[in-house]
Design a protein around this motif. Structure first.
Motif, PDB file in Angstrom:
ATOM      1  N   LYS A   1      25.009  -4.801  40.013  1.00  0.00           N
ATOM      2  CA  LYS A   1      26.500  -5.129  39.767  1.00  0.00           C
ATOM      3  C   LYS A   1      26.990  -3.798  38.753  1.00  0.00           C
ATOM      4  O   LYS A   1      28.158  -3.502  38.995  1.00  0.00           O
ATOM      5  CB  LYS A   1      26.771  -6.369  38.870  1.00  0.00           C
ATOM      6  CG  LYS A   1      26.202  -7.586  39.624  1.00  0.00           C
ATOM      7  CD  LYS A   1      27.239  -8.035  40.829  1.00  0.00           C
ATOM      8  CE  LYS A   1      28.535  -8.696  40.206  1.00  0.00           C
ATOM      9  NZ  LYS A   1      29.553  -9.018  41.153  1.00  0.00           N
ATOM     10  N   VAL A   2      26.379  -3.483  37.958  1.00  0.00           N
ATOM     11  CA  VAL A   2      26.663  -2.211  36.919  1.00  0.00           C
ATOM     12  C   VAL A   2      26.847  -1.122  37.747  1.00  0.00           C
ATOM     13  O   VAL A   2      28.019  -0.509  37.587  1.00  0.00           O
ATOM     14  CB  VAL A   2      25.816  -2.155  35.648  1.00  0.00           C
ATOM     15  CG1 VAL A   2      26.112  -0.669  35.122  1.00  0.00           C
ATOM     16  CG2 VAL A   2      25.825  -3.215  34.941  1.00  0.00           C
ATOM     17  N   LYS A   3      25.999  -1.009  38.719  1.00  0.00           N
ATOM     18  CA  LYS A   3      25.980   0.322  39.498  1.00  0.00           C
ATOM     19  C   LYS A   3      27.350   0.206  40.385  1.00  0.00           C
ATOM     20  O   LYS A   3      28.238   1.320  40.568  1.00  0.00           O
ATOM     21  CB  LYS A   3      25.069   0.647  40.152  1.00  0.00           C
ATOM     22  CG  LYS A   3      23.579   1.043  39.337  1.00  0.00           C
ATOM     23  CD  LYS A   3      22.511   1.015  40.349  1.00  0.00           C
ATOM     24  CE  LYS A   3      22.701   2.154  41.398  1.00  0.00           C
ATOM     25  NZ  LYS A   3      21.354   2.482  42.330  1.00  0.00           N
ATOM     26  N   ALA A   4      27.857  -1.041  40.921  1.00  0.00           N
ATOM     27  CA  ALA A   4      28.801  -1.169  41.941  1.00  0.00           C
ATOM     28  C   ALA A   4      30.128  -1.165  40.971  1.00  0.00           C
ATOM     29  O   ALA A   4      31.168  -0.876  41.707  1.00  0.00           O
ATOM     30  CB  ALA A   4      28.699  -2.376  42.413  1.00  0.00           C
ATOM     31  N   GLU A   5      30.161  -1.622  39.905  1.00  0.00           N
ATOM     32  CA  GLU A   5      31.372  -2.265  39.235  1.00  0.00           C
ATOM     33  C   GLU A   5      31.833  -1.210  38.005  1.00  0.00           C
ATOM     34  O   GLU A   5      33.036  -1.045  37.616  1.00  0.00           O
ATOM     35  CB  GLU A   5      31.443  -3.594  38.742  1.00  0.00           C
ATOM     36  CG  GLU A   5      31.336  -4.510  40.164  1.00  0.00           C
ATOM     37  CD  GLU A   5      31.144  -5.810  39.490  1.00  0.00           C
ATOM     38  OE1 GLU A   5      31.311  -6.229  38.344  1.00  0.00           O
ATOM     39  OE2 GLU A   5      30.858  -6.787  40.485  1.00  0.00           O
ATOM     40  N   ILE A   6      30.966  -0.605  37.189  1.00  0.00           N
ATOM     41  CA  ILE A   6      31.194   0.363  36.427  1.00  0.00           C
ATOM     42  C   ILE A   6      31.370   1.571  36.599  1.00  0.00           C
ATOM     43  O   ILE A   6      30.455   2.101  36.899  1.00  0.00           O
ATOM     44  CB  ILE A   6      30.260   0.173  35.129  1.00  0.00           C
ATOM     45  CG1 ILE A   6      30.091  -1.537  34.711  1.00  0.00           C
ATOM     46  CG2 ILE A   6      30.560   0.742  33.856  1.00  0.00           C
ATOM     47  CD1 ILE A   6      31.202  -2.282  34.055  1.00  0.00           C
TER      48      ILE A   6
ATOM     49  N   ARG B   1      31.799   5.769  36.093  1.00  0.00           N
ATOM     50  CA  ARG B   1      31.357   6.508  35.169  1.00  0.00           C
ATOM     51  C   ARG B   1      32.003   6.600  33.615  1.00  0.00           C
ATOM     52  O   ARG B   1      31.366   6.721  32.626  1.00  0.00           O
ATOM     53  CB  ARG B   1      31.098   8.134  35.732  1.00  0.00           C
ATOM     54  CG  ARG B   1      30.484   8.906  34.848  1.00  0.00           C
ATOM     55  CD  ARG B   1      30.346  10.324  35.855  1.00  0.00           C
ATOM     56  NE  ARG B   1      31.728  10.980  35.919  1.00  0.00           N
ATOM     57  CZ  ARG B   1      31.978  12.036  36.643  1.00  0.00           C
ATOM     58  NH1 ARG B   1      30.801  12.697  37.173  1.00  0.00           N
ATOM     59  NH2 ARG B   1      33.002  12.401  37.036  1.00  0.00           N
ATOM     60  N   ALA B   2      33.245   6.506  33.816  1.00  0.00           N
ATOM     61  CA  ALA B   2      34.056   6.787  32.660  1.00  0.00           C
ATOM     62  C   ALA B   2      33.794   5.560  31.443  1.00  0.00           C
ATOM     63  O   ALA B   2      33.793   5.937  30.201  1.00  0.00           O
ATOM     64  CB  ALA B   2      35.532   6.987  32.787  1.00  0.00           C
ATOM     65  N   LYS B   3      33.491   4.619  31.895  1.00  0.00           N
ATOM     66  CA  LYS B   3      33.220   3.534  31.036  1.00  0.00           C
ATOM     67  C   LYS B   3      31.729   3.058  30.991  1.00  0.00           C
ATOM     68  O   LYS B   3      31.174   2.139  30.450  1.00  0.00           O
ATOM     69  CB  LYS B   3      33.787   2.215  31.666  1.00  0.00           C
ATOM     70  CG  LYS B   3      35.382   2.311  31.793  1.00  0.00           C
ATOM     71  CD  LYS B   3      35.928   0.777  32.033  1.00  0.00           C
ATOM     72  CE  LYS B   3      36.267   0.024  30.587  1.00  0.00           C
ATOM     73  NZ  LYS B   3      36.996  -1.143  30.736  1.00  0.00           N
ATOM     74  N   MET B   4      30.767   3.813  31.544  1.00  0.00           N
ATOM     75  CA  MET B   4      29.321   3.636  31.354  1.00  0.00           C
ATOM     76  C   MET B   4      28.962   3.885  29.993  1.00  0.00           C
ATOM     77  O   MET B   4      28.134   3.035  29.503  1.00  0.00           O
ATOM     78  CB  MET B   4      28.421   4.606  32.511  1.00  0.00           C
ATOM     79  CG  MET B   4      27.123   4.429  32.185  1.00  0.00           C
ATOM     80  SD  MET B   4      26.478   2.673  32.658  1.00  0.00           S
ATOM     81  CE  MET B   4      26.827   2.657  34.421  1.00  0.00           C
TER      82      MET B   4
ATOM     83  N   PHE C   1      22.948   5.971  27.346  1.00  0.00           N
ATOM     84  CA  PHE C   1      24.099   5.953  28.454  1.00  0.00           C
ATOM     85  C   PHE C   1      25.112   6.774  28.464  1.00  0.00           C
ATOM     86  O   PHE C   1      25.776   6.969  29.690  1.00  0.00           O
ATOM     87  CB  PHE C   1      24.762   4.339  28.007  1.00  0.00           C
ATOM     88  CG  PHE C   1      24.003   3.195  28.116  1.00  0.00           C
ATOM     89  CD1 PHE C   1      23.936   2.645  29.511  1.00  0.00           C
ATOM     90  CD2 PHE C   1      23.309   2.318  27.085  1.00  0.00           C
ATOM     91  CE1 PHE C   1      23.092   1.404  29.629  1.00  0.00           C
ATOM     92  CE2 PHE C   1      22.648   1.343  27.387  1.00  0.00           C
ATOM     93  CZ  PHE C   1      22.623   0.840  28.670  1.00  0.00           C
ATOM     94  N   ARG C   2      25.104   7.804  27.886  1.00  0.00           N
ATOM     95  CA  ARG C   2      25.895   9.016  27.887  1.00  0.00           C
ATOM     96  C   ARG C   2      25.181   9.853  29.142  1.00  0.00           C
ATOM     97  O   ARG C   2      25.884  10.530  29.953  1.00  0.00           O
ATOM     98  CB  ARG C   2      26.107   9.789  26.614  1.00  0.00           C
ATOM     99  CG  ARG C   2      27.394   9.124  25.857  1.00  0.00           C
ATOM    100  CD  ARG C   2      27.677  10.080  24.797  1.00  0.00           C
ATOM    101  NE  ARG C   2      28.878   9.671  24.084  1.00  0.00           N
ATOM    102  CZ  ARG C   2      30.383   9.987  24.313  1.00  0.00           C
ATOM    103  NH1 ARG C   2      30.346  10.571  25.587  1.00  0.00           N
ATOM    104  NH2 ARG C   2      31.077   9.496  23.731  1.00  0.00           N
ATOM    105  N   LEU C   3      23.851   9.898  28.969  1.00  0.00           N
ATOM    106  CA  LEU C   3      23.055  10.601  29.869  1.00  0.00           C
ATOM    107  C   LEU C   3      23.267  10.080  31.196  1.00  0.00           C
ATOM    108  O   LEU C   3      23.039  10.448  32.215  1.00  0.00           O
ATOM    109  CB  LEU C   3      21.684  10.751  29.446  1.00  0.00           C
ATOM    110  CG  LEU C   3      21.230  11.686  28.038  1.00  0.00           C
ATOM    111  CD1 LEU C   3      19.965  11.602  27.606  1.00  0.00           C
ATOM    112  CD2 LEU C   3      21.681  13.028  28.325  1.00  0.00           C
TER     113      LEU C   3
END
Length: 335
Positions: free
Chosen positions: A30-35, A37-40, A317-319
């Motif tokens: 879900k995170v890969k599909a919905e979040i 890159r800017a909000k990761m 999470f920045r990486l």
């Protein structure tokens, strides 16, 4: 609420870890599909807030302690699936670096704190948002949801503790792992969480959520301005204040060391023995046990531990974000 090493049987740990595998799988997808890159990186900020919040120990009459978690707060900011991943990372940092929570019990701790807490908290919040019209619904929901979430997690933890002496004991009836049954574990865990610790979670969630909604609404709602700087300043301020967590003396219920559990008094009587499974279990030697740094005073060691834990969460999470391709990168490529 962290279950230490050797308090649960290996069988229980295996079952709880197996239960978390589909949860982690679902959350990652879900995170890969919905979040985007800017909000990761927000997952790293959330993990850092959760890590730091758990360092503010609160004393309870009787010598035990507890703390807030921040799981519902993260769920309200970036969703329960992202909260599950963020809190999982916070728990992993705690277990590996600081020995806070067992390695074998990692799946159980994640089930309670990274799964039950944020999903229950988020679900209750949404119910109140729908029931209470206007902007107040969100804040009432955040308050009630966070309180419900941490108490649901505490109840699950108490049950996991409490079933151990019924399922795993020696021929003489002595418990091999956690020695306290449901009749002791549930009241002991729930009294603190229904009062002080639940209120601490409520206050922390509403206070930080209100602050973020005011200074950086884009961290919560799409299409709004996202200014991360005040949020990082707040995180830095909390890191500087973590020594307040050292004021609370005593040990959280169910987190005693192997060398002290025989002397724990319950119902006016000391336990009188060390469960064999705990005594014979394999200890894990953390790099910075109990958030201490060799050669530094406790206060400075505690602050440095907070800096290290929060920094690892943010950087990780920045990486991940740097390695991602933004969904807009695929526009026009037929993907």
């Amino acid at each position: 609420m962290h279950i230490p090493e050797n308090y649960l049987s290996p069988q229980t740990c295996a079952v709880m870890t197996a239960a978390m595998v589909p949860v982690w799988t679902h959350a990652v997808r879900k995170v890969k599909a919905e979040i985007p890159r800017a909000k990761m990186p927000l997952l790293g900020v959330g993990a850092a807030f959760s890590f730091v919040s758990m360092m503010f120990n609160i004393p309870l009459p009787g010598g035990t302690t507890g703390h807030a978690v921040g799981g519902t707060l993260i769920a309200l900011m970036i969703g329960p699936d992202a909260a599950c991943i963020a809190v999982t990372i916070a728990l992993l940092i705690q277990a590996l670096l600081f020995g806070d929570g067992g390695i074998l019990a990692f799946g159980a701790n994640c089930f309670n704190i990274a799964f039950v807490l944020p999903y229950v908290g988020y679900g209750v919040c949404r119910l109140f948002e729908r029931a209470v019209k206007g902007g107040m619904g969100r804040y009432i929901g955040a308050a009630v949801g966070s309180y419900a979430g941490i108490n649901a997690a505490a109840l699950c933890t108490a049950i996991e503790f409490g079933v151990q002496p019924y399922l795993f004991h020696d021929a003489s009836g002595q418990a091999l792992y956690c020695p306290y049954g449901l009749n002791v574990a549930i009241p002991a865990m729930m009294v603190g969480h229904l009062t002080f610790f639940g209120l601490a979670e409520l206050f922390f969630t509403v206070a930080v959520f209100s602050f973020v909604a005011r200074v950086s609404p884009g961290m919560i709602r799409e299409g709004k301005r996202m200014n991360k700087r005040p949020v990082y300043f707040l995180l830095a301020g909390l890191v500087c204040l973590v020594p307040l967590g050292l004021i609370a003396e005593g040990t959280a219920w169910g987190e005693w060391g192997v060398d002290e559990i025989a002397e724990v008094v319950s119902g006016g009587t000391a336990l009188g023995y060390t469960p064999a499974g705990m005594a014979d279990g394999s200890p894990f030697l953390a790099l910075l046990p109990d958030y201490t740094v060799a050669g530094l005073p406790d206060t400075l060691g505690y602050i440095l531990s907070a800096v290290i834990g929060a920094a690892i969460a943010v950087i990780l999470f920045r990486l991940i974000a740097a390695a991602m391709k933004d969904k807009t990168d695929y526009a026009g490529q037929g993907v």
